[in-house]
Design a protein around this motif. Structure first.
Motif, PDB file in Angstrom:
ATOM      1  N   ILE A   1     -26.218 -13.821   2.693  1.00  0.00           N
ATOM      2  CA  ILE A   1     -25.874 -12.412   2.521  1.00  0.00           C
ATOM      3  C   ILE A   1     -27.006 -11.600   3.133  1.00  0.00           C
ATOM      4  CG2 ILE A   1     -25.438 -10.565   0.868  1.00  0.00           C
ATOM      5  CD1 ILE A   1     -24.415 -12.727  -1.057  1.00  0.00           C
TER       6      ILE A   1
ATOM      7  N   ALA B   1     -22.349  -5.369  -6.685  1.00  0.00           N
ATOM      8  CA  ALA B   1     -23.806  -5.304  -6.623  1.00  0.00           C
ATOM      9  C   ALA B   1     -24.345  -5.237  -8.043  1.00  0.00           C
ATOM     10  CB  ALA B   1     -24.254  -4.080  -5.829  1.00  0.00           C
TER      11      ALA B   1
ATOM     12  N   ASN C   1     -28.333  -7.529   4.597  1.00  0.00           N
ATOM     13  CA  ASN C   1     -28.066  -6.090   4.480  1.00  0.00           C
ATOM     14  C   ASN C   1     -29.181  -5.264   5.083  1.00  0.00           C
ATOM     15  OD1 ASN C   1     -30.032  -6.228   2.465  1.00  0.00           O
ATOM     16  ND2 ASN C   1     -28.910  -4.945   1.047  1.00  0.00           N
TER      17      ASN C   1
ATOM     18  N   TRP D   1     -16.807  -7.106  -3.494  1.00  0.00           N
ATOM     19  CA  TRP D   1     -18.165  -7.602  -3.745  1.00  0.00           C
ATOM     20  C   TRP D   1     -18.870  -6.669  -4.710  1.00  0.00           C
ATOM     21  CZ3 TRP D   1     -20.248 -12.109  -1.675  1.00  0.00           C
ATOM     22  CH2 TRP D   1     -19.370 -12.791  -0.808  1.00  0.00           C
TER      23      TRP D   1
ATOM     24  N   ALA E   1     -20.273  -0.734   1.798  1.00  0.00           N
ATOM     25  CA  ALA E   1     -20.804   0.038   0.674  1.00  0.00           C
ATOM     26  C   ALA E   1     -20.768   1.497   1.088  1.00  0.00           C
ATOM     27  CB  ALA E   1     -22.224  -0.400   0.329  1.00  0.00           C
TER      28      ALA E   1
ATOM     29  N   ALA F   1     -23.124  -9.755  -4.821  1.00  0.00           N
ATOM     30  CA  ALA F   1     -24.103  -9.499  -3.765  1.00  0.00           C
ATOM     31  C   ALA F   1     -25.145  -8.489  -4.244  1.00  0.00           C
ATOM     32  CB  ALA F   1     -23.410  -8.970  -2.511  1.00  0.00           C
TER      33      ALA F   1
ATOM     34  N   ARG G   1     -23.650  -6.681   3.869  1.00  0.00           N
ATOM     35  CA  ARG G   1     -23.425  -5.392   3.197  1.00  0.00           C
ATOM     36  C   ARG G   1     -23.723  -4.311   4.228  1.00  0.00           C
ATOM     37  NH1 ARG G   1     -25.987  -3.547  -1.620  1.00  0.00           N
ATOM     38  NH2 ARG G   1     -24.034  -2.489  -2.013  1.00  0.00           N
TER      39      ARG G   1
ATOM     40  N   THR H   1     -17.570  -2.873  -1.616  1.00  0.00           N
ATOM     41  CA  THR H   1     -18.428  -2.970  -2.794  1.00  0.00           C
ATOM     42  C   THR H   1     -17.787  -2.224  -3.963  1.00  0.00           C
ATOM     43  OG1 THR H   1     -20.417  -3.081  -1.416  1.00  0.00           O
ATOM     44  CG2 THR H   1     -20.717  -2.469  -3.719  1.00  0.00           C
TER      45      THR H   1
ATOM     46  N   ALA I   1     -18.935  -6.453   3.874  1.00  0.00           N
ATOM     47  CA  ALA I   1     -18.850  -5.907   2.518  1.00  0.00           C
ATOM     48  C   ALA I   1     -19.319  -4.453   2.581  1.00  0.00           C
ATOM     49  CB  ALA I   1     -19.709  -6.726   1.560  1.00  0.00           C
TER      50      ALA I   1
ATOM     51  N   PHE J   1     -23.660  -0.305   5.088  1.00  0.00           N
ATOM     52  CA  PHE J   1     -23.659   1.010   4.448  1.00  0.00           C
ATOM     53  C   PHE J   1     -22.946   1.999   5.369  1.00  0.00           C
ATOM     54  CE2 PHE J   1     -27.075  -1.394   2.622  1.00  0.00           C
ATOM     55  CZ  PHE J   1     -26.890  -1.169   1.265  1.00  0.00           C
TER      56      PHE J   1
END
Length: 319
Positions: free
Chosen positions: A177, A36, A179, A34, A298, A62, A202, A7, A296, A204
């Motif tokens: 997508i 945000a 998350n 990607w 983050a 995203a 996504r 990200t 992706a 984390f």
């Protein structure tokens, strides 16, 4: 084939000074970038800069909320980036949330499922280059045509949480997508999207963060999302209702401190990838094994240098 993404924009580095950092990410094995769009930068500008600095990345949004741009404006923004990165740009759209749409962007958060579906349908028509003259369920377009449709239209992905939206992503777009979920959750979610669809997650991550700090900051990050209605419903559906019910009750009563303390430790470990870089990469591999095509990442700013942390998690890195 599974791809590692990150990200952007990168934290603590001014946006215009990220050239060398972006190039380094490619050297260590990242294939995707990607963006945000919440409360920092728009979704397109960081990707345009990254493409100028290192024109080999796959690029994706995203996400871009379906409500915060007019349909024609969204089509024009996406067409420009698709033309700059032909075959490498993914336009991720979604309903976003009532907080971002209504409280921050002064728009009505009405019929989010249908609005997202209609935007996806409009974009497909617009990217083909013909005149769009049609009444959709949630808006009407009269005589719009992209003067320069992209040579290679971007793939459209839809952000989705529960079964209805996941299935719609499979029908109306090139994939989904997802998350704020664990690898086990991915295995539950992916079948609703269907076969031969791209899944971008996504994820984390917080490598190398001291345990007490991880729990404290992780609970704050989780509470910020999971107290939004759509995410609360998502995690009830995933089976976390009993574990999170006390947190939701205390949050609604105004007891923020109590609500944070009520988030079980195991929920933090399920939703945030942590530990040494090697442990984190092993956990990320579980997401790929569960059906994710693009991770992706983050990196959460929990007292660490997020760029160095990103480098430590790259496919080509070693501890």
């Amino acid at each position: 084939m599974a791809r590692y993404g990150l990200t952007i924009p990168l934290d603590r580095i001014p946006l215009g000074e990220q050239r060398e950092a972006i190039r380094r990410l490619r050297e260590v094995g990242y294939e995707d970038l990607w963006s945000a769009e919440v409360g920092q930068y728009d979704a397109f500008t960081p990707l345009i800069l990254a493409n100028e600095w290192e024109p080999t990345f796959n690029l994706g949004t995203a996400i871009v909320p379906a409500f915060t741009r007019g349909p024609a404006t969204m089509a024009m923004s996406a067409a420009a980036l698709a033309e700059l990165a032909p075959g490498r740009f993914y336009l991720g759209i979604g309903s976003s949330s009532d907080v971002i749409v209504s409280k921050w962007n002064a728009s009505e958060f009405v019929r989010p499922y249908y609005k997202t579906r209609d935007i996806a349908r409009f974009l497909r028509e617009a990217f083909e280059g013909g005149k769009v003259d049609r009444k959709f369920d949630t808006f009407e377009i009269s005589g719009f045509r992209l003067a320069q449709p992209p040579t290679v239209p971007p793939k459209i992905l839809i952000a989705a949480l529960r079964p209805q939206m996941l299935a719609m992503a499979g029908r109306e777009s090139d994939g989904a997508i997802i998350n704020w979920l664990s690898p086990a959750d991915v295995a539950k979610v992916v079948p609703f999207v269907g076969e031969n669809k791209e899944i971008v997650a996504r994820i984390f991550v917080a490598p190398g963060v001291e345990r007490n700090l991880l729990l404290d900051a992780g609970r704050r990050a989780i509470a910020a999302y999971l107290n939004v209605g759509v995410y609360a419903d998502f995690h009830r559906w995933l089976g976390r209702g009993e574990a999170l019910e006390q947190m939701w009750r205390l949050w609604d009563s105004g007891d923020r401190k109590g609500a944070l303390a009520a988030i079980p430790e195991e929920i933090v470990d399920q939703l945030i990838v942590s530990g040494t870089p090697s442990q984190c990469k092993a956990r990320i591999a579980e997401y790929f094994g569960a059906g994710v095509d693009v991770a992706a990442l983050a990196v959460l700013p929990f007292g660490i240098d997020t760029y160095e942390a990103a480098l430590s998690l790259a496919p080509g890195s070693s501890e």
